[in-house]
Scaffold this motif. Sequence first.
Motif, PDB file in Angstrom:
ATOM      1  N   GLU A 208      33.447  58.142  49.189  1.00 22.01           N
ATOM      2  CA  GLU A 208      34.964  58.220  48.668  1.00 22.01           C
ATOM      3  C   GLU A 208      34.518  56.482  47.855  1.00 22.01           C
ATOM      4  OE1 GLU A 208      37.921  58.357  51.572  1.00 22.01           O
ATOM      5  OE2 GLU A 208      38.375  60.710  50.082  1.00 22.01           O
ATOM      6  N   PRO A 209      34.879  56.767  46.111  1.00 25.01           N
ATOM      7  CA  PRO A 209      35.159  54.981  45.695  1.00 25.01           C
ATOM      8  C   PRO A 209      36.472  54.705  45.937  1.00 25.01           C
ATOM      9  CG  PRO A 209      35.504  57.524  44.452  1.00 25.01           C
ATOM     10  CD  PRO A 209      35.357  57.758  45.627  1.00 25.01           C
ATOM     11  N   GLU A 210      36.517  53.310  46.568  1.00 20.45           N
ATOM     12  CA  GLU A 210      37.347  52.604  47.203  1.00 20.45           C
ATOM     13  C   GLU A 210      38.131  51.829  45.890  1.00 20.45           C
ATOM     14  OE1 GLU A 210      38.814  51.883  51.020  1.00 20.45           O
ATOM     15  OE2 GLU A 210      37.922  49.454  50.408  1.00 20.45           O
ATOM     16  N   ARG A 211      38.889  51.267  45.362  1.00 27.14           N
ATOM     17  CA  ARG A 211      39.301  50.478  44.646  1.00 27.14           C
ATOM     18  C   ARG A 211      39.953  49.250  44.651  1.00 27.14           C
ATOM     19  NH1 ARG A 211      43.882  52.022  39.497  1.00 27.14           N
ATOM     20  NH2 ARG A 211      43.572  48.914  38.625  1.00 27.14           N
ATOM     21  N   GLY A 212      39.304  48.216  44.471  1.00 30.40           N
ATOM     22  CA  GLY A 212      39.669  46.610  45.203  1.00 30.40           C
ATOM     23  C   GLY A 212      41.438  46.452  44.609  1.00 30.40           C
ATOM     24  N   ASP A 213      41.671  45.178  44.462  1.00 32.63           N
ATOM     25  CA  ASP A 213      42.270  44.419  43.849  1.00 32.63           C
ATOM     26  C   ASP A 213      42.297  43.945  42.131  1.00 32.63           C
ATOM     27  OD1 ASP A 213      43.987  44.491  46.534  1.00 32.63           O
ATOM     28  OD2 ASP A 213      42.988  42.648  46.497  1.00 32.63           O
ATOM     29  N   ASP A 214      43.408  44.197  41.906  1.00 27.24           N
ATOM     30  CA  ASP A 214      43.798  44.465  40.033  1.00 27.24           C
ATOM     31  C   ASP A 214      43.197  42.755  39.982  1.00 27.24           C
ATOM     32  OD1 ASP A 214      43.615  46.807  39.542  1.00 27.24           O
ATOM     33  OD2 ASP A 214      45.880  46.905  39.183  1.00 27.24           O
ATOM     34  N   PRO A 215      42.785  42.441  38.765  1.00 31.08           N
ATOM     35  CA  PRO A 215      43.026  41.070  37.839  1.00 31.08           C
ATOM     36  C   PRO A 215      44.450  40.454  38.553  1.00 31.08           C
ATOM     37  CG  PRO A 215      42.020  42.351  36.360  1.00 31.08           C
ATOM     38  CD  PRO A 215      42.467  43.513  37.013  1.00 31.08           C
ATOM     39  N   THR A 216      44.050  38.909  38.136  1.00 27.11           N
ATOM     40  CA  THR A 216      45.617  38.479  38.235  1.00 27.11           C
ATOM     41  C   THR A 216      45.978  38.168  36.835  1.00 27.11           C
ATOM     42  OG1 THR A 216      45.126  37.638  40.441  1.00 27.11           O
ATOM     43  CG2 THR A 216      46.840  36.105  39.013  1.00 27.11           C
ATOM     44  N   VAL A 217      46.843  38.094  36.216  1.00 28.33           N
ATOM     45  CA  VAL A 217      47.331  38.264  35.027  1.00 28.33           C
ATOM     46  C   VAL A 217      47.346  37.105  34.243  1.00 28.33           C
ATOM     47  CG1 VAL A 217      48.633  38.950  33.213  1.00 28.33           C
ATOM     48  CG2 VAL A 217      48.647  40.326  34.893  1.00 28.33           C
ATOM     49  N   PRO A 218      46.570  36.326  34.184  1.00 31.35           N
ATOM     50  CA  PRO A 218      46.307  34.493  33.750  1.00 31.35           C
ATOM     51  C   PRO A 218      47.696  34.437  32.836  1.00 31.35           C
ATOM     52  CG  PRO A 218      43.872  35.748  32.677  1.00 31.35           C
ATOM     53  CD  PRO A 218      45.559  36.684  33.083  1.00 31.35           C
ATOM     54  N   ALA A 219      48.094  33.075  33.289  1.00 34.31           N
ATOM     55  CA  ALA A 219      49.466  31.724  32.793  1.00 34.31           C
ATOM     56  C   ALA A 219      49.391  33.095  31.193  1.00 34.31           C
ATOM     57  CB  ALA A 219      49.854  31.135  33.128  1.00 34.31           C
ATOM     58  N   GLN A 220      48.279  32.469  30.442  1.00 35.57           N
ATOM     59  CA  GLN A 220      48.173  32.297  29.631  1.00 35.57           C
ATOM     60  C   GLN A 220      47.216  33.839  28.932  1.00 35.57           C
ATOM     61  OE1 GLN A 220      46.651  28.635  28.189  1.00 35.57           O
ATOM     62  NE2 GLN A 220      48.788  27.398  28.094  1.00 35.57           N
TER      63      GLN A 220
END
Length: 355
Positions: A208-220
Amino acid sequence: MSVQAKLKKPKTNRLVVKRGTVPPSVFLHTVSDKEWEEFIAAACRQRTLGTAKYISVKVLGNAGDKGRDVEARLQAALIADGWDLYQAKHYEHRLTPGNAYPEFVKFFGHLLAGSFPVPRKYYFCAPKNVGPELHDLLANPDNLRTGLLRAWKGGTHGLKEHAAKLTPAMEAFINAFDFRRFEECQVVELLDWHAQDSIAHCALFGIEPERGDDPTVPAQAQPYEMTYVEELVRAYAEAEGDPTDLAKVLENEVYREHLDAAREAFYAAEGLKRFSRDIYVEDEFAKLLEMVRKGIRLKVNSPLLKTGLQRHDAAIDAAQGLTVTDSVLHVRLRGGDLPGTCHHLVNEKRFTWVR
């Protein structure tokens, strides 16, 4: 926030074996002879030789196959040095010279009779690979030739009933033959080739493909996201009836909150995009974007929508209502993904909010 939380690494995208499923190399011990041949063929279809792949791969293993379990051609015609032969041996043990020599007798008999042209390579494929004795012989072609002729003349290694086939012409043919053509194809190689079709590979082996954490939204806002961000700024300016820029938007609490939410959705979909890139060979995220584009196009282009923000809201609503089960990514979708794809489509200049 604790020190431990600060040090926690984000979970990465990866493939994991389902609970209760055995590793692929072990699973292959349990398949039938025919399934083993089919697996080899499927792996060969994904194999890359330099920059090319086999033109055709066919399972021949059956009565009348002339010792060819899997035939893989480098071009359409079956010509000398233009194809590879994969010999499938599904045994409970590692292959020995006693397993290989009878196959050589059959192989050389058909070559001498002109049943088929000389292959570029002859590969032995077994779930437990070849044993140390056959491994050493394959590594030294002259010793392999000598060992075969000695066994044939002595009637050992299962060759007693084939003694009459070792004619002077056959012995001369064998002595002139390039034994470097004989090689082992290890299970790890077959698995690597088969994994190039990640969907079929995962389905066969219960991975099964396991999805990791999404990227953090940069402040800018980053340069690569400015197209959709600037399109939102245009929509805000249209709503205000007054030109504005990103700096002014960020000073306005209402628009800043809306932009923050849009960027959060964009980065959710960006996480899905990276997951697709890490797991699948084909660009499954691009396929999903096209599904969303087709699904929201009619709504977004409605003449009843007069402003950019109306078009934006219509697109988000339509995207959230889509059924995208045709996409292999649908089982790993998260809440912000489909709204986020709308911003990706704008970022790729496939939609605009302001007419």
